[in-house]
Each structure stands twice: as C-alpha cells, then as structure tokens.
Write an enzyme that holds these catalytic residues in place. Structure first.
Site, PDB file in Angstrom:
ATOM      1  N   GLU A 248     -10.521  68.369  30.009  1.00  0.00           N
ATOM      2  CA  GLU A 248     -11.373  67.837  31.081  1.00  0.00           C
ATOM      3  C   GLU A 248     -10.680  66.642  31.717  1.00  0.00           C
ATOM      4  O   GLU A 248     -10.165  65.779  31.010  1.00  0.00           O
ATOM      5  CB  GLU A 248     -12.731  67.345  30.559  1.00  0.00           C
ATOM      6  CG  GLU A 248     -13.732  68.399  30.160  1.00  0.00           C
ATOM      7  CD  GLU A 248     -15.066  67.764  29.736  1.00  0.00           C
ATOM      8  OE1 GLU A 248     -15.334  66.610  30.142  1.00  0.00           O
ATOM      9  OE2 GLU A 248     -15.810  68.412  28.998  1.00  0.00           O
ATOM     10  N   GLU A 311     -22.391  61.219  36.774  1.00  0.00           N
ATOM     11  CA  GLU A 311     -22.359  62.395  35.910  1.00  0.00           C
ATOM     12  C   GLU A 311     -22.729  63.671  36.657  1.00  0.00           C
ATOM     13  O   GLU A 311     -22.318  64.769  36.274  1.00  0.00           O
ATOM     14  CB  GLU A 311     -23.301  62.215  34.717  1.00  0.00           C
ATOM     15  CG  GLU A 311     -22.792  61.293  33.644  1.00  0.00           C
ATOM     16  CD  GLU A 311     -21.585  61.871  32.909  1.00  0.00           C
ATOM     17  OE1 GLU A 311     -21.632  63.049  32.534  1.00  0.00           O
ATOM     18  OE2 GLU A 311     -20.598  61.132  32.729  1.00  0.00           O
TER      19      GLU A 311
END
Length: 379
Positions: A248, A311
């Site tokens: 990621e 987020e």
C-alpha cells in the site's frame, strides 16, 4: 523452497470496498483493463468480485481478514475449507495469485498477533495438499508500526514487542520464498513530521534529499528511504535477502482542517511521480537491482471508512468511475450519449446493434471476454 511470483510488472492497485456508492465489480474490471492495471489486491474473499474477475486475465490477491485468523490458526480443517471455498473453487478462470493473511496485524495491539503464524502455516499447508503452493503466494502486510528508529534507514530495527512474532514468521516466509510486504505512506510520515520533512522529498519533487551517514547512500525521495529502512530491519533480523514489496502507498486528495497536505494537487503529484518512478524499473539505493513493486492505495474513495476525512479520499477514481485527478488514466465518461459503459444494454432485438456495440466496446478496451459473453447471453 519454491518461489511463487504473485506480481507481474511493477504497478498494482488495492481494491477497497468500504463504500455504498462504488461501481459494480464487473464495471471495476472494465475500468482496470482500460487503465492496463493487471495486479489487484482485495481485503477479503467476496465471491461477486472473484466471479467478476473470471476470464479477465487480471491477477488477484485475496485477503483472509484479521477476524478470521483465530479460527484458521486453531483448526487446519477450517483453513482447508476456506482455501477450497474461496480459492480452489475459482481457479483457474480467476487468476488468484496470492493470499494475504491478515493486514497490519503486528505492531499495534496484540489482539491477533498470536494467531498470525498459525494461520499462515495452515493456509500454506492446505495449498500444498491441494498442489497449489506453486501457484498461490502467501503473504501478510505490515505497517511501519513494526519498526523502531526508521531514520536514517540503516538504523531501522523491529520493535522489541514485535520480534517474538516477527522472527518465526520471517523464518517460515524465507522457507517458502515469500516477500516482506510493507504498507508505506510518505503522506502519513510527512503529516506527523512536518517540521522535519520537506514535502518535496515526500512527493518525489526536486529537493536536497537526505543522506544516510552509515551507508553513505543518498535518498532523493521518502518512499525509497522507507523501503530501505525495511531492508535494514530485515538484515538486522537475519533475513537481508528477503524481497520487500510495497502493498500500500498513496496520498489523500482531501482532508480535515488539520490535514492541509491532503489536496488533489499533492495527490496527483505523488501518484503521477510514483508511476514515473516505477516505470524506470529500478530498485532503491540499498537494493538497486531489486526492481520495486508497488500496489497503490486505492481504486476508489471509500465513503464508509472510519477516521479522519483523508481516510475516505485515497482513491484514484471517484465512486462513479470518473478520475479524482489526472495522472494518465481515463475514467468512465460522464455523458450517456458517448459512454460505452452505458451502452452495453441492447434495446430491442437487433443483432446488428449487438455486433456494433461489441466491436465498439472491444476496440476501445471497455469490454472483457466475460463482458462479451454476458452481453450475448442477455441478448
């Protein structure tokens, strides 16, 4: 040991789905094929996704979520049944190339730490008994919370409270040829250390960079330094030859008032420069011959993710498939008049119209083999 490669090329993407407004898995396949992104990671084993990827040639890593680790670790039969139901049942049409056992299990709370190695071994043994261990790679992704003293990179070691879990895991991974998977976010490092880190260094922009006094290596971007810190920790633990893959990384395009760096311009800069960096097919200063492999986070902005606004804004694409910002990918067209995706349904019973639509969508890269079959059947 037999080394299994779950990653083709250098560029992949994470397909997070914590949202109630994103495209269907079939449309996601179309989007990814148009972008020529072949390597994809999901965080679970959703069967609608596995079916949508069937016959597409896209290479998938499926996830065994943290909450499943206890059962799979405690019972080999549970692991076997899980592999049969969620991997074997979809091979070979769906190209499942890896299984990610948990995500960021070590380094924060110890809720699942004691179950990770057992789950890894049981899933691997199930694959081995099914004669799939040479086709499907086992991994687990770590956050940077597993490290202590990560700058300069050469000083990085695993935290004391992580070592007891990490060392036996690394030993098993070294036996089966699995890489060390790292979730690395220059965005977060910059957010927490604005006074110490030049944002240009985090965004792959021209900067004076940073030097490692021990290795005498120079770093012109933060991501390379984060990866080499992982290599240093592995070397300290006795596993210096293990490959590091970034599972990621990304940059938020929108955030709260205290997340000033989360802008569309910064996100575009980071992800555009990351693509250029990966296209060079080179390694890091410490491992120049190990070509870097990275999964970007993520396909979509996910509106149901908890936490700060950032987020929910890591997507390269908006929920409707349009681009969040331009880094060279083309999103779904917004006008129904010229959108091939909105033209897939054939009105009436015209075979000529069906053939025209098939040719139009195939030639423009909007239609997969599965899509063609589906259209013919529906027609």
């Amino acid at each position: 040991s037999v080394t299994v490669q779950a990653f083709t090329g250098t560029y992949g993407i994470n397909y997070g789905r914590i949202a109630n407004n994103i495209l269907s898995p079939d449309d996601v396949v179309t989007l990814l094929r148009a972008a020529k992104i072949k390597n994809v990671r999901i965080y679970d084993f959703d069967h609608s996704v596995l079916k949508a990827f069937s016959g597409t040639g896209l290479e998938l890593v499926v996830g065994l979520p943290n909450e499943n680790l206890r059962d799979v670790s405690a019972n080999a039969d549970h692991a076997m049944n899980w592999v049969k139901d969620n991997v074997l049942a979809y091979l070979p049409d769906t190209h499942i190339r890896g299984i990610a056992i948990g995500n960021e299990v070590l380094g924060s709370s110890d809720e699942f730490s004691g179950f990770l190695l057992g789950a890894v071994k049981n899933v691997y043994n199930a694959l081995d008994k099914l004669k799939l261990s040479h086709l499907v790679q086992i991994t687990t992704a770590h956050s940077q919370a597993v490290f202590d003293d990560s700058f300069p990179p050469s000083s990085c070691v695993f935290k004391d409270n992580v070592v007891q879990y990490m060392k036996p895991l690394l030993e098993f991974f070294s036996q089966i040829g699995s890489p060390f998977c790292l979730n690395a976010y220059p965005f977060l490092a910059y957010m927490y250390n604005k006074d110490q880190i030049d944002i240009n260094y985090a965004l792959f922009l021209p900067t004076k960079g940073a030097d490692d006094p021990k290795t005498k290596l120079h770093y012109d971007n933060l991501l390379d330094a984060q990866i080499d810190a992982a290599y240093a920790a592995l070397e300290d633990a006795g596993y210096g030859k293990m490959e590091v893959i970034v599972t990621e990384t990304g940059w938020a395009s929108h955030g709260d008032e205290n997340e000033a760096a989360a802008t569309a311009n910064n996100a575009r800069t980071y992800n555009y420069n990351l693509r250029k960096r990966l296209a060079k097919m080179k390694g890091t200063p410490l491992r120049p011959k190990s070509v870097l492999k990275v999964y970007v986070f993520a396909i979509f902005n996910e509106n149901l993710k908890p936490g700060p606004t950032s987020e929910r804004n890591f997507g390269l694409f908006k929920p409707d498939g349009s681009i969040s910002y331009d880094i060279g990918f083309h999103g779904f067209k917004s006008s129904s008049a010229d959108s091939p995706l909105l033209s897939l349904k054939v009105r009436g019973n015209s075979s000529i119209q069906l053939v025209w639509l098939l040719l139009h969508n195939i030639n423009n890269g909007y239609c997969t083999t599965a899509c063609v079959v589906k259209m013919v059947i529906e027609h």
